[in-house]
Write a protein that holds these residues in place. Structure first.
Motif, mmCIF file in Angstrom:
data_model
loop_
_atom_site.group_PDB
_atom_site.id
_atom_site.type_symbol
_atom_site.label_atom_id
_atom_site.label_comp_id
_atom_site.label_asym_id
_atom_site.label_seq_id
_atom_site.Cartn_x
_atom_site.Cartn_y
_atom_site.Cartn_z
ATOM 1 N N GLY B 12 -6.333 15.950 2.369
ATOM 2 C CA GLY B 12 -6.656 17.003 3.333
ATOM 3 C C GLY B 12 -8.074 17.465 3.077
ATOM 4 O O GLY B 12 -9.005 16.684 3.131
ATOM 5 N N SER B 13 -8.216 18.748 2.745
ATOM 6 C CA SER B 13 -9.577 19.239 2.519
ATOM 7 C C SER B 13 -9.899 19.348 1.037
ATOM 8 O O SER B 13 -11.012 19.675 0.663
ATOM 9 N N THR B 14 -8.891 19.093 0.158
ATOM 10 C CA THR B 14 -9.198 19.205 -1.268
ATOM 11 C C THR B 14 -9.692 17.869 -1.807
ATOM 12 O O THR B 14 -9.134 16.810 -1.507
ATOM 13 N N GLU B 15 -10.725 17.935 -2.607
ATOM 14 C CA GLU B 15 -11.291 16.724 -3.177
ATOM 15 C C GLU B 15 -10.621 16.456 -4.514
ATOM 16 O O GLU B 15 -10.744 17.261 -5.432
ATOM 17 N N VAL B 42 -5.086 9.863 -9.685
ATOM 18 C CA VAL B 42 -5.424 9.530 -8.302
ATOM 19 C C VAL B 42 -6.379 8.342 -8.282
ATOM 20 O O VAL B 42 -6.234 7.429 -7.468
ATOM 21 N N THR B 43 -7.342 8.320 -9.209
ATOM 22 C CA THR B 43 -8.257 7.187 -9.287
ATOM 23 C C THR B 43 -7.481 5.897 -9.512
ATOM 24 O O THR B 43 -7.694 4.892 -8.822
ATOM 25 N N ALA B 44 -6.552 5.939 -10.464
ATOM 26 C CA ALA B 44 -5.785 4.733 -10.789
ATOM 27 C C ALA B 44 -4.927 4.300 -9.615
ATOM 28 O O ALA B 44 -4.864 3.116 -9.282
ATOM 29 N N LEU B 45 -4.264 5.261 -8.975
ATOM 30 C CA LEU B 45 -3.388 4.913 -7.855
ATOM 31 C C LEU B 45 -4.197 4.378 -6.679
ATOM 32 O O LEU B 45 -3.747 3.487 -5.964
ATOM 33 N N THR B 46 -5.382 4.923 -6.489
ATOM 34 C CA THR B 46 -6.234 4.416 -5.411
ATOM 35 C C THR B 46 -6.645 2.980 -5.704
ATOM 36 O O THR B 46 -6.602 2.118 -4.830
ATOM 37 N N LEU B 47 -6.993 2.734 -6.945
ATOM 38 C CA LEU B 47 -7.344 1.372 -7.342
ATOM 39 C C LEU B 47 -6.196 0.412 -7.060
ATOM 40 O O LEU B 47 -6.391 -0.684 -6.546
ATOM 41 N N MET B 48 -4.978 0.870 -7.392
ATOM 42 C CA MET B 48 -3.807 0.012 -7.205
ATOM 43 C C MET B 48 -3.354 -0.045 -5.747
ATOM 44 O O MET B 48 -2.435 -0.778 -5.411
ATOM 45 N N GLY B 49 -3.937 0.784 -4.906
ATOM 46 C CA GLY B 49 -3.492 0.823 -3.513
ATOM 47 C C GLY B 49 -2.153 1.514 -3.364
ATOM 48 O O GLY B 49 -1.383 1.204 -2.472
ATOM 49 N N GLU B 54 -1.439 10.444 2.661
ATOM 50 C CA GLU B 54 -2.245 11.611 3.027
ATOM 51 C C GLU B 54 -3.655 11.511 2.463
ATOM 52 O O GLU B 54 -4.556 12.203 2.917
ATOM 53 N N ALA B 55 -3.822 10.676 1.431
ATOM 54 C CA ALA B 55 -5.128 10.593 0.789
ATOM 55 C C ALA B 55 -6.072 9.713 1.611
ATOM 56 O O ALA B 55 -5.658 8.700 2.161
ATOM 57 N N THR B 56 -7.319 10.124 1.692
ATOM 58 C CA THR B 56 -8.300 9.288 2.364
ATOM 59 C C THR B 56 -9.478 9.049 1.432
ATOM 60 O O THR B 56 -9.889 9.945 0.697
ATOM 61 N N VAL B 57 -9.975 7.837 1.481
ATOM 62 C CA VAL B 57 -11.169 7.516 0.699
ATOM 63 C C VAL B 57 -12.363 7.945 1.540
ATOM 64 O O VAL B 57 -12.560 7.437 2.645
ATOM 65 N N THR B 58 -13.140 8.904 1.030
ATOM 66 C CA THR B 58 -14.230 9.425 1.851
ATOM 67 C C THR B 58 -15.581 8.820 1.493
ATOM 68 O O THR B 58 -16.499 8.891 2.287
ATOM 69 N N SER B 59 -15.687 8.269 0.279
ATOM 70 C CA SER B 59 -16.941 7.576 -0.012
ATOM 71 C C SER B 59 -16.699 6.484 -1.034
ATOM 72 O O SER B 59 -15.710 6.518 -1.769
ATOM 73 N N GLY B 60 -17.578 5.519 -1.063
ATOM 74 C CA GLY B 60 -17.541 4.474 -2.077
ATOM 75 C C GLY B 60 -16.589 3.352 -1.755
ATOM 76 O O GLY B 60 -16.018 3.273 -0.669
ATOM 77 N N ARG B 61 -16.419 2.459 -2.725
ATOM 78 C CA ARG B 61 -15.531 1.324 -2.517
ATOM 79 C C ARG B 61 -15.012 0.813 -3.858
ATOM 80 O O ARG B 61 -15.521 1.191 -4.922
ATOM 81 N N LEU B 69 -11.597 -4.336 -2.153
ATOM 82 C CA LEU B 69 -10.207 -3.952 -1.969
ATOM 83 C C LEU B 69 -10.105 -2.762 -1.028
ATOM 84 O O LEU B 69 -9.189 -2.646 -0.235
ATOM 85 N N GLN B 70 -11.051 -1.873 -1.191
ATOM 86 C CA GLN B 70 -10.967 -0.658 -0.403
ATOM 87 C C GLN B 70 -12.364 -0.136 -0.162
ATOM 88 O O GLN B 70 -13.225 -0.230 -1.022
ATOM 89 N N GLU B 71 -12.570 0.441 1.000
ATOM 90 C CA GLU B 71 -13.894 0.913 1.342
ATOM 91 C C GLU B 71 -13.747 2.201 2.126
ATOM 92 O O GLU B 71 -12.783 2.355 2.884
ATOM 93 N N ALA B 72 -14.709 3.088 1.973
ATOM 94 C CA ALA B 72 -14.643 4.357 2.690
ATOM 95 C C ALA B 72 -14.622 4.103 4.183
ATOM 96 O O ALA B 72 -15.312 3.213 4.683
ATOM 97 N N GLY B 73 -13.812 4.874 4.894
ATOM 98 C CA GLY B 73 -13.806 4.778 6.342
ATOM 99 C C GLY B 73 -12.929 3.679 6.902
ATOM 100 O O GLY B 73 -12.671 3.618 8.084
ATOM 101 N N LYS B 74 -12.426 2.787 6.013
ATOM 102 C CA LYS B 74 -11.544 1.742 6.523
ATOM 103 C C LYS B 74 -10.125 2.010 6.031
ATOM 104 O O LYS B 74 -9.939 2.446 4.892
ATOM 105 N N PRO B 75 -9.138 1.756 6.870
ATOM 106 C CA PRO B 75 -7.765 1.938 6.393
ATOM 107 C C PRO B 75 -7.446 0.895 5.322
ATOM 108 O O PRO B 75 -8.048 -0.181 5.292
ATOM 109 N N ARG B 76 -6.514 1.245 4.460
ATOM 110 C CA ARG B 76 -6.139 0.343 3.386
ATOM 111 C C ARG B 76 -5.491 -0.912 3.969
ATOM 112 O O ARG B 76 -4.614 -0.822 4.832
#
Lengths: 319, 552
Positions: B12-15, B42-49, B54-61, B69-76
């Motif tokens: 949501g709005s929390t980073e 959260v970092t680890a889970l994002t890495l693992m997909g 509800e979480a969105t990647v807002t920057s980086g890859r 594997l994952q890039e900001a602005g693209k759906p997983r």
């Protein structure tokens, strides 16, 4: 084995308590079988004679134990009101034996419909990411649940009987004459019973699935590379069935005991209708046996649910 | 091998994660250390997909061998991920109790890895070589089942059994057919690890893999992870809140705070020359026997007179409960306990889970009546501080109400000591000050407080009736290290000011060392050893105590 004997003792105790309670209830509620048979115009002598014939002059406790003893010996008693022919009254066993196949067939068909509709629907609903579908299913199930069964019965009769002419409303076919026609006729009352229950079960299953989908082991499954289908059918569904089984058990107990309203609407000669008419004519022997039957069914179904639990969830039996 | 570039993740709005850069090289163990809410999981889970939708990647890859594997602005891309999940990277979770499917035999669950992906070429006979690409999207018909399905299944089982043996599970055959609830926590975690390594992934993400386990088991699992790393050269991303654990096995450590990586370095660099203030705090907060124990001030003298004496105490549970049909069998959880707690002292009670610590404390409180023997109290009703401040405070009540509750309860039991509402309010306000919270907290609810603040409320609840004895059951185990240090400090200060006696229960022998005047060691319901803290640490009499000391 110990488990089984425990269950049987509980069953016997419950049957005893329930039958005694029903007997006492009949002593308390106003109305008399003798007046019900002879009408209000009968002479006192005739009333006294009938009372003697039916054994109603003995004290209630003695009558209860005489009846209970009879049941234990396999003698279910004789109806006060239903005549077999000109000279004999109908034995209760025969009376119920006539009606039971109707109610049981109806229950079986309803159950199949409930399971066949609710489980795919619940899974589909839980998996749906589509907001429109989600809302639509919510409204549809809620509406189906809210319609009273007599009204649903009327709708089914109207739609399938009058508009599409699939069956003849009120044209009950006896199973002794035409088993196929009988089952086909039952399909429609079963629909009236199954629809609201299926809607409830689907909602329930969806809730249970959504809860399970948040569980840790689901994350583990995903981390292995399981696709959504595999997560659902390989992992989640079985765990989510636990509460649904209880719920289905409650429903089965209810419909096997006789769906009074639906039997009435579709004029089916089932257990439910028999119970109602026997109560209104104070036909105690019939009511007692019906109550024993219903109690037995409820307990037996819960017993089956218990067994099923152990099959589905290894944590319950394994210690 | 894996590169996380400038990764930010929002809920949501929390980073949750802010501009994190991490690099994992093949074969290395990278530790990510941080307190709860630091964004490490959260970092680890994002890495693992695996992070929730509800979480969105807002920057980086995130790159794995140069594949994005994952890039900001693209759906997983789930289909892409499924080719990596399990086969090239796998995960070991914190909670071995809930991370396995409870209604499936563990053998089958591990085998599922093989069914989802093609079998690795390493395995001995029977198995076909590694396929070009796994087909996880068609789980119904895995490759090769049609051709020699039986042989295939036999080979799979064989490989699972071999892996079970490799992770130190004795009797692999038996474990294979067990359901998760039939295994201990340590065994389940070994099963999880077997599942994670069976396909020889290049990266294993271990998210607090030992936090839910007892110390001895914890050590075994740590050794196992290190051994796997040495033998099979899998890279491990090791996530923990415990700096000491990270120090023991990691090649490099990254410290995270508030979603950012504040410092990265080798364990020596981090421990010897921490550059950041935060890292320094974290290191200092860890209770350790290396540091000298703070001696008690002059205020709290230990008197020889006891507040409670326990003699020949047996605590048992009735098996089968209150059933009409089964006679309850007595199941002893505490045997022949005999000790006393003196006025103004802290008696530390240490032991592994299931050793009877909590049963003993409940018996002393009078919450468990299935006891024989004698418990004699010399002070007013003892009070208890519980472990989990998240679940032990009623969420629908205000802090003020919670603090006043013990006073109300006492008023009911002893009408002559009942207090007026205004007096209770005063007492609650005063207690807020005592535990270091402002009076503004009076009207808040537990959900608005942090873990440390909640634990302060629990302490306030226990102390408001001015008991002579307080039983603290793992009061700091659910807290982050820095908060843990603060709460321990608070408890010690209050003990001196109010002349309290504590029975302080913990599984962490370092925490016990910091807190206690005397120590009691329990194992399997028996009190093995009891003595002065320094004495027990310097000259443990029992082998079990020595083992505990060695392993932490």
């Amino acid at each position: 084995m110990k488990y089984l004997s425990k269950k049987i003792v509980t069953l016997i105790m419950t049957l005893f308590v329930v039958s005694a309670a029903a007997f006492i209830a009949f002593q308390i509620i106003p109305g008399d079988v003798v007046t019900s048979i002879l009408g209000t115009e009968a002479t006192p002598e005739r009333e006294a004679q009938l009372r003697e014939e039916l054994g109603l002059n003995d004290p209630p406790v003695a009558r209860y134990f005489r009846w209970a003893g009879g049941v234990l010996m396999g003698d279910l008693g004789i109806s006060y009101r239903y005549a077999k022919n000109m000279n004999e009254m109908m034995p209760v066993a025969e009376l119920i034996g006539d009606k039971l196949p109707v109610t049981l067939s109806l229950a079986a068909i309803s159950l199949v419909l409930i399971v066949a509709v609710s489980i795919p629907l619940g899974v589909l609903w839980a998996r749906s990411r589509n907001k429109v579908l989600d809302a639509a299913l919510g409204v549809i199930t809620q509406t189906t649940m809210a319609i009273p069964s007599f009204f649903l019965g009327i709708i089914v009769t109207y739609l399938f009987g009058m508009v599409f002419k699939c069956f003849v409303p009120g044209g009950y076919v006896s199973y002794e004459k035409d088993i196929k026609g009988f089952l086909f006729y039952l399909l429609f009352p079963a629909l009236a019973i199954a629809l609201p229950k299926a809607a409830m079960t689907a909602r329930f299953l969806r809730g249970s699935l959504l809860t399970e989908l948040r569980a840790d082991y689901v994350r583990t499954a995903r981390s292995k590379g399981c696709g959504e289908r595999r997560v659902m059918y390989g992992h989640v569904l079985r765990n989510a069935m636990m509460p649904v089984i209880t719920f289905l058990g409650m429903i089965i107990a209810e419909i096997v005991a006789g769906s009074i309203v639906v039997e009435q609407v579709f004029s089916l000669p089932g257990i439910g209708r028999l119970l109602i008419s026997s109560i209104s004519t104070r036909d105690l022997p019939v009511v007692e046996i019906l109550i024993l039957y219903i109690t037995f069914v409820v307990i037996f179904v819960y017993f089956l649910v218990d067994i099923l639990y152990r099959v589905v969830d290894p944590r319950i039996s394994g210690k | 091998m894996v590169t996380i570039e400038d990764l930010s993740v929002n809920f949501g709005s929390t980073e949750a994660v802010r501009h994190v850069n991490l690099e994992i090289q093949g074969g290395e163990i990278l530790g990510v250390v941080g307190e709860s809410g630091s964004g490490k999981s959260v970092t680890a889970l994002t890495l693992m997909g695996l992070v929730s939708e509800e979480a969105t990647v807002t920057s980086g890859r995130i790159l794995f061998d140069d594949a994005v594997l994952q890039e900001a602005g693209k759906p997983r891309d789930k289909a892409l991920y499924r080719r990596y999940q399990g086969e090239r990277m796998s995960m070991v979770f914190q909670e071995p109790m809930t991370s396995l499917n409870p209604t499936q035999r563990v053998g089958r669950q591990v085998e599922e890895m093989l069914r989802l992906h093609s079998m690795p070429a390493y395995s001995e006979e029977g198995a076909p070589g590694r396929g070009t690409a796994a087909e996880p999207s068609s789980p119904a018909e895995p490759k090769g089942r049609a051709a020699g399905g039986r042989q295939q299944r036999q080979a799979m089982k064989q490989l699972v059994l071999e892996t079970f043996a490799a992770v130190g599970l004795r009797e692999p055959e038996r474990v294979y057919g067990c359901y998760p609830h039939q295994l201990s926590g340590g065994m389940r975690q070994r099963v999880m690890i077997a599942m994670a390594i069976i396909l020889h992934p290049r990266l294993i993400v271990a998210d607090e893999p030992t936090t839910a386990l007892d110390v001895t088991v914890q050590n075994q699992i740590m050794d196992l992870l290190r051994e796997i790393n040495e033998k099979r050269h899998n890279a491990i991303l090791f996530i923990t809140h415990d700096l000491n654990l990270a120090r023991r096995i990691c090649h490099r450590i990254a410290v995270m705070k508030d979603g950012r990586v504040v410092e990265t370095g080798t364990p020596e660099e981090i421990f010897e020359h921490p550059r950041e203030e935060y890292t320094r705090n974290l290191i200092e907060a860890v209770p350790s026997r290396m540091k000298r124990r703070t001696k008690r001030g002059g205020g709290g003298q230990i008197c020889p007179e006891p507040v409670v004496t326990v003699r020949d105490l047996q605590v048992y549970y009735r098996e089968g409960g209150n059933s009409l049909f089964s006679r309850g069998k007595k199941n002893h959880v505490v045997r022949d306990a005999g000790f006393e707690i003196r006025k103004g002292e802290i008696l530390g009670l240490v032991g592994e889970s299931g050793c009877g610590k909590t049963s003993l404390s409940k018996a002393i409180l009078g919450m468990n009546r299935d006891i024989t023997g004698e418990i004699r109290h010399y002070s007013t009703r003892p009070q208890m501080i519980f472990q989990d401040p998240y679940s032990s405070l009623n969420p629908s009540k205000t802090v003020g109400w919670l603090l006043e509750e013990p006073l109300r309860a006492r008023g009911k039991l002893e009408p002559e000591r009942a207090m007026s509402a205004a007096d209770m309010r005063c007492a609650a306000m005063e207690m807020l000050g005592t535990v270091g919270l402002s009076e503004a907290y009076y009207d808040r609810r537990p959900s608005q407080l942090s873990g440390g603040q909640r634990q302060r409320i629990s302490i306030g609840q226990a102390l408001i009736t001015r008991p002579g004895l307080v039983i603290a059951d793992e009061p700091v185990s659910a807290l982050d290290v820095t908060i843990q240090a603060q709460i321990m400090e608070l408890m010690r200060r209050l003990q001196e000011e109010m002349g309290l006696a504590y029975l302080f229960i913990s599984h962490d022998i370092n925490v016990i060392y910091q807190m206690s005047d005397r120590i009691m060691v329990m194992k399997e319901g028996k009190i093995l050893e009891i003595g002065e803290t320094e004495e027990v640490f310097a000259h443990p009499r029992e082998e079990y105590t020595r083992q505990l000391l060695r392993e932490s």
